[in-house]
Scaffold this motif. Sequence first.
Motif, short mmCIF file in Angstrom:
data_model
loop_
_atom_site.label_atom_id
_atom_site.label_comp_id
_atom_site.label_asym_id
_atom_site.label_seq_id
_atom_site.Cartn_x
_atom_site.Cartn_y
_atom_site.Cartn_z
N ASP A 60 0.82 -1.21 0.00
CA ASP A 60 0.00 0.00 0.00
C ASP A 60 0.86 1.26 0.00
OD1 ASP A 60 -2.42 -1.34 0.01
OD2 ASP A 60 -2.49 -1.48 2.19
N GLU A 61 1.95 1.24 0.80
CA GLU A 61 2.80 2.42 0.87
C GLU A 61 3.46 2.69 -0.48
OE1 GLU A 61 5.08 1.12 4.21
OE2 GLU A 61 4.18 2.61 5.55
N VAL A 62 3.93 1.65 -1.12
CA VAL A 62 4.54 1.82 -2.43
C VAL A 62 3.49 2.29 -3.44
CG1 VAL A 62 5.73 0.66 -4.32
CG2 VAL A 62 6.32 0.10 -1.95
N GLY A 125 2.30 15.19 0.95
CA GLY A 125 2.54 13.94 0.23
C GLY A 125 3.01 12.84 1.16
N LEU A 126 3.88 13.19 2.10
CA LEU A 126 4.40 12.20 3.05
C LEU A 126 3.31 11.70 3.98
CD1 LEU A 126 7.84 13.85 3.94
CD2 LEU A 126 7.43 11.88 2.45
N PHE A 127 2.39 12.58 4.38
CA PHE A 127 1.28 12.13 5.22
C PHE A 127 0.41 11.14 4.46
CE2 PHE A 127 1.94 15.64 8.28
CZ PHE A 127 1.67 14.95 9.46
N GLN A 128 0.21 11.37 3.17
CA GLN A 128 -0.58 10.43 2.39
C GLN A 128 0.10 9.07 2.32
OE1 GLN A 128 -2.60 11.43 -1.17
NE2 GLN A 128 -2.74 13.62 -0.72
N ILE A 129 1.41 9.08 2.21
CA ILE A 129 2.15 7.81 2.19
C ILE A 129 2.04 7.11 3.54
CG2 ILE A 129 4.47 6.79 2.01
CD1 ILE A 129 5.12 9.14 0.07
N ALA A 130 2.16 7.88 4.62
CA ALA A 130 2.08 7.29 5.96
C ALA A 130 0.73 6.62 6.20
CB ALA A 130 2.33 8.36 7.02
N MET A 131 -0.33 7.21 5.65
CA MET A 131 -1.67 6.69 5.90
C MET A 131 -2.11 5.66 4.87
SD MET A 131 -2.64 7.91 8.70
CE MET A 131 -4.32 7.27 8.60
N ALA A 132 -1.22 5.28 3.95
CA ALA A 132 -1.60 4.38 2.87
C ALA A 132 -2.10 3.03 3.38
CB ALA A 132 -0.43 4.17 1.92
N ASP A 133 -1.53 2.56 4.50
CA ASP A 133 -1.95 1.25 5.01
C ASP A 133 -3.08 1.37 6.02
OD1 ASP A 133 -0.59 2.42 7.08
OD2 ASP A 133 0.88 0.81 7.34
N GLY A 134 -3.63 2.57 6.17
CA GLY A 134 -4.76 2.77 7.08
C GLY A 134 -4.38 2.98 8.52
N GLU A 135 -3.10 2.98 8.84
CA GLU A 135 -2.64 3.17 10.21
C GLU A 135 -1.59 4.27 10.26
OE1 GLU A 135 -1.30 -0.43 11.98
OE2 GLU A 135 -3.10 -1.56 11.46
N TYR A 136 -1.56 4.94 11.39
CA TYR A 136 -0.57 5.99 11.61
C TYR A 136 0.31 5.53 12.76
CZ TYR A 136 1.34 10.75 12.01
OH TYR A 136 2.17 11.85 12.04
N HIS A 137 1.48 5.00 12.41
CA HIS A 137 2.38 4.39 13.39
C HIS A 137 3.10 5.49 14.18
CE1 HIS A 137 5.71 1.95 14.94
NE2 HIS A 137 4.94 0.89 14.69
N PRO A 138 3.34 5.27 15.48
CA PRO A 138 4.10 6.25 16.28
C PRO A 138 5.45 6.62 15.67
CG PRO A 138 3.09 4.65 17.73
CD PRO A 138 2.86 4.15 16.32
#
Length: 237
Positions: A60-62, A125-138
Motif C-alpha cells: 500500500d505504501e509503495v 505527500g508524506l502524510f498520504q504515504i504514511a496513511m496508505a496502510d490505514g494506520e498511523y504508526h508512532p
Amino acid sequence: MSIWTRITEAIAALASGEGLAAVFDRLRGGAVPERSVGFTIAVIALGAKMAKADGEVTRDEVATFRRIFSISKAEEANAAHVYNLARQDVAGFDSYARKIALLFNKPGLPLCADDRNVLIDILEGLFQIAMADGEYHPAEDQFLREVAQIFGLDDRCFRVLRGRFVDGAPRDPYDVLGIPHQASLDDARAAWRAAVKDSHPDVMIARGVPAEAVQLATRRLIAINAAWDEIQAKVAA
C-alpha cells in the motif's frame, strides 16, 4: 520531456560514489533550480525512508506513490529507481530534509500550514504515504514531526497538517485556515477563499509542484472546505 526523464538525467549526473542527497545540492546550485524535479525526488526519497520507519514496507505504501504522482507504465522503472536509491542510501532522512529545506526555503524562514510553500506540499505527500496502510504508526509520527521541524514548522502547524490526514487527530478549523479564534466571519471567509485559490493546480505548478502531482490539492481542499463549513456552523449556532 517528462518529469521522470528529467529526474533520471539529474541522477545520472551524480559523480561516482555520490548519494542521492547530493542531487538537492546540484539542483540548488543550478542557474534555474529544477523545483519540480526537486519536489518529486523529495517526496519519493523521504517516503522511502519513512516507509521503513514502522518496520516494514507495504504494498500500500509503495502504491501510494501512484496516488500522488501520475506514473505511466513506461516510467515505472525510473520512479522505482529513485525509491530504491533512497532506501539503499546510508544518508539519514534528516540529511535529506535539511538539503530539501535549503532548496525550497533558502532564507530559512519559519513556515506555517497556512503558507503555500512547496515544503508544505512535500509534507502533505508524506502524510498520504504514511496513511496508505490505514494506520498511523508512532514511528511515522516521530519521523514526520522531525522532518516538519527541519523544514521550519512549529508544533501548531504540524498538528494542522496531521489533522488533515490522520483520522481521529484533533482538528481546529481556525488553525486550518490560519486565523485566530477571535476572527470575524468575514475574515474567515476571506481566509477560506484565499486558501482555495492558493490550492488551484495552476498555482501549485507555479510554485514547483509538478503537474503529475497536483492531485495532492484534493485532500487539502477537503480540509479547507470542511473548516469553513464548521466555522459557519459555529457562528450560526
